[in-house]
Motif scaffolding. Structure first.
Motif, PDB file in Angstrom:
ATOM      1  N   ALA A   9       0.870  -1.186   0.000  1.00 34.25           N
ATOM      2  CA  ALA A   9       0.000   0.000   0.000  1.00 34.25           C
ATOM      3  C   ALA A   9       0.909   1.238   0.000  1.00 34.25           C
ATOM      4  CB  ALA A   9      -0.909  -0.023   1.229  1.00 34.25           C
ATOM      5  N   CYS A  10       0.313   2.426   0.013  1.00 33.81           N
ATOM      6  CA  CYS A  10       1.130   3.648   0.035  1.00 33.81           C
ATOM      7  C   CYS A  10       1.988   3.720   1.293  1.00 33.81           C
ATOM      8  CB  CYS A  10       0.250   4.876  -0.108  1.00 33.81           C
ATOM      9  SG  CYS A  10      -1.060   4.997   1.141  1.00 33.81           S
ATOM     10  N   LEU A  32      -6.292  -4.962   4.846  1.00 38.31           N
ATOM     11  CA  LEU A  32      -7.268  -4.140   4.120  1.00 38.31           C
ATOM     12  C   LEU A  32      -8.269  -5.015   3.365  1.00 38.31           C
ATOM     13  CD1 LEU A  32      -5.079  -1.236   2.613  1.00 38.31           C
ATOM     14  CD2 LEU A  32      -6.249  -1.335   4.820  1.00 38.31           C
ATOM     15  N   GLN A  37      -9.570  -2.342   8.490  1.00 36.13           N
ATOM     16  CA  GLN A  37      -9.498  -0.887   8.714  1.00 36.13           C
ATOM     17  C   GLN A  37     -10.836  -0.307   9.198  1.00 36.13           C
ATOM     18  OE1 GLN A  37      -9.598  -2.492   5.874  1.00 36.13           O
ATOM     19  NE2 GLN A  37     -10.005  -1.234   4.082  1.00 36.13           N
ATOM     20  N   SER A  49      -9.755   5.140   8.895  1.00 29.75           N
ATOM     21  CA  SER A  49      -9.720   3.772   8.338  1.00 29.75           C
ATOM     22  C   SER A  49      -8.763   3.644   7.154  1.00 29.75           C
ATOM     23  CB  SER A  49     -11.131   3.308   7.947  1.00 29.75           C
ATOM     24  OG  SER A  49     -11.914   3.142   9.115  1.00 29.75           O
ATOM     25  N   LYS A  50      -7.604   4.271   7.263  1.00 27.98           N
ATOM     26  CA  LYS A  50      -6.585   4.213   6.208  1.00 27.98           C
ATOM     27  C   LYS A  50      -5.230   3.870   6.811  1.00 27.98           C
ATOM     28  CE  LYS A  50      -9.155   6.357   2.940  1.00 27.98           C
ATOM     29  NZ  LYS A  50      -9.819   5.549   1.948  1.00 27.98           N
ATOM     30  N   PRO A  52      -1.092   4.782   5.666  1.00 24.88           N
ATOM     31  CA  PRO A  52      -0.314   4.595   6.878  1.00 24.88           C
ATOM     32  C   PRO A  52      -0.863   5.397   8.051  1.00 24.88           C
ATOM     33  CG  PRO A  52       0.753   6.226   5.479  1.00 24.88           C
ATOM     34  CD  PRO A  52      -0.443   5.730   4.728  1.00 24.88           C
ATOM     35  N   GLU A  64      -1.989  10.664   7.377  1.00 26.76           N
ATOM     36  CA  GLU A  64      -1.756  11.376   6.111  1.00 26.76           C
ATOM     37  C   GLU A  64      -0.270  11.314   5.733  1.00 26.76           C
ATOM     38  OE1 GLU A  64      -4.359  12.176   4.339  1.00 26.76           O
ATOM     39  OE2 GLU A  64      -5.783  11.922   5.980  1.00 26.76           O
ATOM     40  N   TRP A  65      -0.052  10.691   4.589  1.00 26.68           N
ATOM     41  CA  TRP A  65       1.315  10.403   4.127  1.00 26.68           C
ATOM     42  C   TRP A  65       2.257  11.608   4.233  1.00 26.68           C
ATOM     43  CZ3 TRP A  65       5.727  10.676   1.571  1.00 26.68           C
ATOM     44  CH2 TRP A  65       6.408   9.516   1.245  1.00 26.68           C
ATOM     45  N   PRO A  66       1.878  12.781   3.662  1.00 28.19           N
ATOM     46  CA  PRO A  66       2.832  13.897   3.699  1.00 28.19           C
ATOM     47  C   PRO A  66       3.146  14.345   5.122  1.00 28.19           C
ATOM     48  CG  PRO A  66       1.109  14.295   2.074  1.00 28.19           C
ATOM     49  CD  PRO A  66       0.665  13.113   2.888  1.00 28.19           C
ATOM     50  N   VAL A 100       0.423  12.499  -3.827  1.00 26.42           N
ATOM     51  CA  VAL A 100      -0.545  11.832  -2.947  1.00 26.42           C
ATOM     52  C   VAL A 100      -1.983  12.236  -3.288  1.00 26.42           C
ATOM     53  CG1 VAL A 100      -1.299  11.632  -0.539  1.00 26.42           C
ATOM     54  CG2 VAL A 100       1.134  11.504  -1.091  1.00 26.42           C
ATOM     55  N   HIS A 104      -2.101   9.489  -6.591  1.00 31.03           N
ATOM     56  CA  HIS A 104      -2.624   8.367  -5.802  1.00 31.03           C
ATOM     57  C   HIS A 104      -4.144   8.447  -5.669  1.00 31.03           C
ATOM     58  CE1 HIS A 104      -2.967   6.334  -1.568  1.00 31.03           C
ATOM     59  NE2 HIS A 104      -3.611   5.674  -2.490  1.00 31.03           N
ATOM     60  N   MET A 105      -4.637   9.513  -5.012  1.00 29.73           N
ATOM     61  CA  MET A 105      -6.041   9.521  -4.592  1.00 29.73           C
ATOM     62  C   MET A 105      -7.026   9.680  -5.751  1.00 29.73           C
ATOM     63  SD  MET A 105      -5.491   8.891  -1.493  1.00 29.73           S
ATOM     64  CE  MET A 105      -7.214   8.712  -1.096  1.00 29.73           C
ATOM     65  N   ARG A 113     -10.136   0.910  -6.944  1.00 27.64           N
ATOM     66  CA  ARG A 113     -11.425   0.828  -6.238  1.00 27.64           C
ATOM     67  C   ARG A 113     -12.492   1.642  -6.959  1.00 27.64           C
ATOM     68  NH1 ARG A 113     -11.061   1.773  -0.099  1.00 27.64           N
ATOM     69  NH2 ARG A 113     -12.979   0.609  -0.304  1.00 27.64           N
ATOM     70  N   TRP A 169       3.599   0.620  -8.144  1.00 26.56           N
ATOM     71  CA  TRP A 169       2.236   0.218  -8.519  1.00 26.56           C
ATOM     72  C   TRP A 169       2.064   0.106 -10.036  1.00 26.56           C
ATOM     73  CZ3 TRP A 169      -1.008   3.924  -4.878  1.00 26.56           C
ATOM     74  CH2 TRP A 169      -1.018   3.381  -3.588  1.00 26.56           C
TER      75      TRP A 169
END
Ligand SMILES: N[C@@H](CCC(=O)N[C@@H](CS)C(=O)NCC(=O)O)C(=O)O
Length: 204
Positions: A9-10, A32, A37, A49-50, A52, A64-66, A100, A104-105, A113, A169
């Motif tokens: 995953a990310c 997941l 989650q 529910s995510k 990292p 939140e990744w950043p 991100v 990604h999103m 998805r 990915w």
């Protein structure tokens, strides 16, 4: 410190950064595919529910990744994961947000998805195609941003860990990487920290 993650995953990018820093951390898998989650205990720990999610030693959570990457870079300056100038920091944030929030999103998430983007299953192929177009444009733009440099900002930084999970990915989405990104992915895979993270996630 504990990292909640899912294999490939990310969260893989954050896992790589923890390995680069080299301090002890615990890796906790969130299944997941099984919907862990959305179930307890994870849903209470991180209502988003995510993955990292980083649980710090004082029991506070960063999501939140950043934000996680920025926190790790700033609290571990000796790992040199951020440029030292304001201009370098701005360019790092600019790249992180694009990778991100957009690639990604808006891109990959549509491909992986599609049902999350439409209530009508007949629309899912079109949703996937839109995602594919966003990722393809993103790869092109990031390839240009990389140019002839070894890493996005010249020296290795948190931006390269984000680019790494996006590049990783590519095959999963049946997408070919532009030549520059393919070279960047090879350089990333040659880093011992990346090899340790891939091995720990069962991806080596
Ligand atoms: N905006 C979040 C996005 C995180 C995200 O979408 N993670 C995915 C895995 S790559 C996830 O946990 N998905 C589970 C779900 O949506 O059910 C971030 O930057 O950390």
């Amino acid at each position: 410190m504990k990292l909640y993650y899912a294999p490939n995953a990310c969260s893989l990018g954050i896992h790589v950064l923890l390995e680069e820093i080299g301090k002890p951390f615990e890796l906790l898998k969130v299944d997941l595919a099984a919907g862990a989650q959305y179930k307890e205990p994870y849903a209470s720990l991180n209502p988003k529910s995510k993955v990292p999610a980083l649980l710090r030693d004082d029991n506070s959570l960063v999501t939140e990744w950043p934000a996680i990457a920025w926190y790790l870079a700033k609290t571990n300056p000796e790992a040199r994961l951020l440029p030292e100038t304001i201009e370098g920091e701005v360019r790092t944030l600019e790249l992180l947000d694009y990778m991100v929030a957009t690639v990604h999103m808006r891109g990959f998430t549509r491909m992986f998805r599609p049902a999350a983007f439409t209530p009508t299953s007949a629309d899912e192929p079109a949703v996937k195609q839109t995602g594919r177009d966003i990722v393809t444009a993103g790869y092109k733009l990031l390839n240009q941003a990389l140019g002839a440099k070894a890493y996005l900002l010249g020296d290795y930084s948190i931006a390269d860990a984000a680019l790494f999970f996006l590049e990783n990915w590519g095959p999963r989405a049946n997408l070919e990487l532009p030549e520059g990104l393919a070279g960047h992915l090879e350089r990333m895979r040659a880093r011992p920290a990346v090899q340790r993270a891939l091995k720990a996630e069962g991806l080596a």
